[in-house]
Write an enzyme that holds these catalytic residues in place. Sequence first.
Site, mmCIF file in Angstrom:
data_model
loop_
_atom_site.group_PDB
_atom_site.id
_atom_site.type_symbol
_atom_site.label_atom_id
_atom_site.label_comp_id
_atom_site.label_asym_id
_atom_site.label_seq_id
_atom_site.Cartn_x
_atom_site.Cartn_y
_atom_site.Cartn_z
ATOM 1 N N ALA A 90 0.819 -1.224 0.000
ATOM 2 C CA ALA A 90 0.000 0.000 0.000
ATOM 3 C C ALA A 90 0.849 1.270 0.000
ATOM 4 O O ALA A 90 0.337 2.358 0.185
ATOM 5 C CB ALA A 90 -0.948 -0.010 1.199
ATOM 6 N N ALA A 145 1.674 -16.503 -12.643
ATOM 7 C CA ALA A 145 1.403 -16.200 -11.225
ATOM 8 C C ALA A 145 0.010 -15.599 -11.079
ATOM 9 O O ALA A 145 -0.748 -15.946 -10.162
ATOM 10 C CB ALA A 145 2.457 -15.236 -10.682
ATOM 11 N N SER A 157 -4.605 -9.836 -12.762
ATOM 12 C CA SER A 157 -4.308 -8.948 -13.892
ATOM 13 C C SER A 157 -5.013 -9.506 -15.134
ATOM 14 O O SER A 157 -5.262 -10.721 -15.213
ATOM 15 C CB SER A 157 -2.798 -8.928 -14.151
ATOM 16 O OG SER A 157 -2.523 -8.407 -15.431
ATOM 17 N N TYR A 187 4.856 -13.777 -15.010
ATOM 18 C CA TYR A 187 3.865 -12.873 -14.402
ATOM 19 C C TYR A 187 2.450 -13.390 -14.702
ATOM 20 O O TYR A 187 1.617 -13.488 -13.793
ATOM 21 C CB TYR A 187 4.052 -11.465 -14.977
ATOM 22 C CG TYR A 187 3.091 -10.425 -14.437
ATOM 23 C CD1 TYR A 187 3.280 -9.856 -13.178
ATOM 24 C CD2 TYR A 187 2.000 -9.980 -15.189
ATOM 25 C CE1 TYR A 187 2.410 -8.887 -12.685
ATOM 26 C CE2 TYR A 187 1.126 -9.023 -14.710
ATOM 27 C CZ TYR A 187 1.336 -8.473 -13.457
ATOM 28 O OH TYR A 187 0.461 -7.508 -12.970
ATOM 29 N N ASN A 235 -2.701 -7.280 -2.603
ATOM 30 C CA ASN A 235 -2.442 -6.386 -3.738
ATOM 31 C C ASN A 235 -0.980 -6.360 -4.175
ATOM 32 O O ASN A 235 -0.697 -6.216 -5.365
ATOM 33 C CB ASN A 235 -2.879 -4.963 -3.345
ATOM 34 C CG ASN A 235 -2.307 -3.911 -4.274
ATOM 35 O OD1 ASN A 235 -2.766 -3.752 -5.406
ATOM 36 N ND2 ASN A 235 -1.279 -3.194 -3.810
HETATM 37 P P1 NAP Z 1 3.457 -0.548 -8.076
HETATM 38 O O1 NAP Z 1 3.054 0.868 -8.215
HETATM 39 O O2 NAP Z 1 4.750 -1.011 -8.610
HETATM 40 O O3 NAP Z 1 3.344 -0.946 -6.512
HETATM 41 C C1 NAP Z 1 3.664 -2.227 -6.102
HETATM 42 C C2 NAP Z 1 3.451 -2.334 -4.610
HETATM 43 O O4 NAP Z 1 3.755 -3.681 -4.213
HETATM 44 C C3 NAP Z 1 4.353 -1.402 -3.822
HETATM 45 O O5 NAP Z 1 3.628 -0.799 -2.769
HETATM 46 C C4 NAP Z 1 5.414 -2.347 -3.267
HETATM 47 O O6 NAP Z 1 5.893 -1.957 -1.993
HETATM 48 C C5 NAP Z 1 4.628 -3.625 -3.106
HETATM 49 N N1 NAP Z 1 5.504 -4.806 -3.033
HETATM 50 C C6 NAP Z 1 6.284 -5.344 -3.996
HETATM 51 N N2 NAP Z 1 6.971 -6.400 -3.515
HETATM 52 C C7 NAP Z 1 6.616 -6.521 -2.206
HETATM 53 C C8 NAP Z 1 6.987 -7.413 -1.158
HETATM 54 N N3 NAP Z 1 7.866 -8.404 -1.373
HETATM 55 N N4 NAP Z 1 6.413 -7.257 0.055
HETATM 56 C C9 NAP Z 1 5.527 -6.251 0.277
HETATM 57 N N5 NAP Z 1 5.143 -5.382 -0.669
HETATM 58 C C10 NAP Z 1 5.685 -5.514 -1.894
HETATM 59 O O7 NAP Z 1 2.377 -1.500 -8.764
HETATM 60 P P2 NAP Z 1 0.785 -1.377 -8.926
HETATM 61 O O8 NAP Z 1 0.508 -1.089 -10.345
HETATM 62 O O9 NAP Z 1 0.187 -0.522 -7.874
HETATM 63 O O10 NAP Z 1 0.403 -2.911 -8.674
HETATM 64 C C11 NAP Z 1 -0.404 -3.360 -7.610
HETATM 65 C C12 NAP Z 1 -0.980 -4.709 -7.999
HETATM 66 O O11 NAP Z 1 -1.801 -4.565 -9.162
HETATM 67 C C13 NAP Z 1 0.085 -5.749 -8.368
HETATM 68 O O12 NAP Z 1 -0.289 -7.010 -7.871
HETATM 69 C C14 NAP Z 1 0.067 -5.737 -9.879
HETATM 70 O O13 NAP Z 1 0.509 -6.943 -10.419
HETATM 71 C C15 NAP Z 1 -1.405 -5.503 -10.138
HETATM 72 N N6 NAP Z 1 -1.704 -4.984 -11.477
HETATM 73 C C16 NAP Z 1 -1.204 -3.803 -11.902
HETATM 74 C C17 NAP Z 1 -1.512 -3.352 -13.179
HETATM 75 C C18 NAP Z 1 -1.004 -2.045 -13.731
HETATM 76 O O14 NAP Z 1 -1.155 -1.818 -14.940
HETATM 77 N N7 NAP Z 1 -0.432 -1.169 -12.932
HETATM 78 C C19 NAP Z 1 -2.332 -4.126 -14.012
HETATM 79 C C20 NAP Z 1 -2.824 -5.320 -13.541
HETATM 80 C C21 NAP Z 1 -2.501 -5.748 -12.263
HETATM 81 P P3 NAP Z 1 7.393 -1.385 -1.730
HETATM 82 O O15 NAP Z 1 7.670 -0.409 -2.821
HETATM 83 O O16 NAP Z 1 7.245 -0.757 -0.366
HETATM 84 O O17 NAP Z 1 8.327 -2.566 -1.717
#
Ligand code: NAP
Length: 246
Positions: free
Chosen positions: A12, A157, A141, A154, A89
């Site tokens: 978050a 998963a 996703s 990806y 998330n």
């Molecule tokens: P993001 O901006 O890169 O943020 C990712 C978040 O995940 C960050 O808060 C990060 O925390 C956290 N994270 C990563 N590895 C972690 C770990 N080992 N332990 C705890 N926290 C961890 O990505 P987002 O776009 O918001 O993605 C959020 C979710 O939506 C993901 O599951 C992603 O696959 C999914 N999603 C995203 C998209 C898109 O287009 N953006 C599309 C489909 C699905 P830290 O930085 O503090 O490590």
Amino acid sequence: MHDIKTVVITGASRGIGKAMAQMFAQKGYSVLINFNKSEKEAKDLYHHLKNEGCSVKIFKADISKRNEVDSMIEFCVKEFGTIDVLINNAGISQEKLFTDLTDEDWDQMMNINLKSVFYCTQKALKYMISKKKGKIINISSIWGMIGGSCEVHYSAAKAGIIGLTKALAKELGPSNIQINCIAPGVIQTDMLNPYNENELKVLIEDTPLMRLGRPFDIASCAYFLASDHADFITGQIISPNGGFVI
Ligand code: NAP
């Protein structure tokens, strides 16, 4: 006594998880903000929401590690008294040819994106099953639904999250616990940083609603699934994607 609901949101500190933390906190939930590497971003969010009078806590945990996940959920229960909603998330992405993937690439992708869902959900259920109440929302996703080239690990998963959601919904139904999955389309967060302007333009052109998604679009969907309005919805995959996948 006023019944304040509590939610744990993994990842978050940034992007979609941050938007969820803001929405849930501003609408009266007690929110546990999980972060791993982005301590400054998580603390800024925490202070911002605290100053608005929201009920929030932060907790550093690498959600791919079972002991850290256990401590995080125990912290939530200690501080807020219970856990009503879990949002799985946190995630990472990586673009690489399948033929170039290493064991390390594969394991890291599976551990952070899928095994974490196993860990967080199993721990949260210890509290939810005894109450016969709880909501779990998993973030998959569109690539988990339709497959993404150069994102095979990806996609695998994220498809795993869909399978887990469907199977566990059947197991948890009698315990009155709803588990659903959101499969976002292309959402404007740091995760899009590897895409250049032209690639983003093509993605927008392929989207009937002619724009990229905002973190708010996904937070709104999660907020609905967490609410009493979604009490008869379980095992479902909802894909806010602007029509990119229909
Ligand atoms: P993001 O901006 O890169 O943020 C990712 C978040 O995940 C960050 O808060 C990060 O925390 C956290 N994270 C990563 N590895 C972690 C770990 N080992 N332990 C705890 N926290 C961890 O990505 P987002 O776009 O918001 O993605 C959020 C979710 O939506 C993901 O599951 C992603 O696959 C999914 N999603 C995203 C998209 C898109 O287009 N953006 C599309 C489909 C699905 P830290 O930085 O503090 O490590």
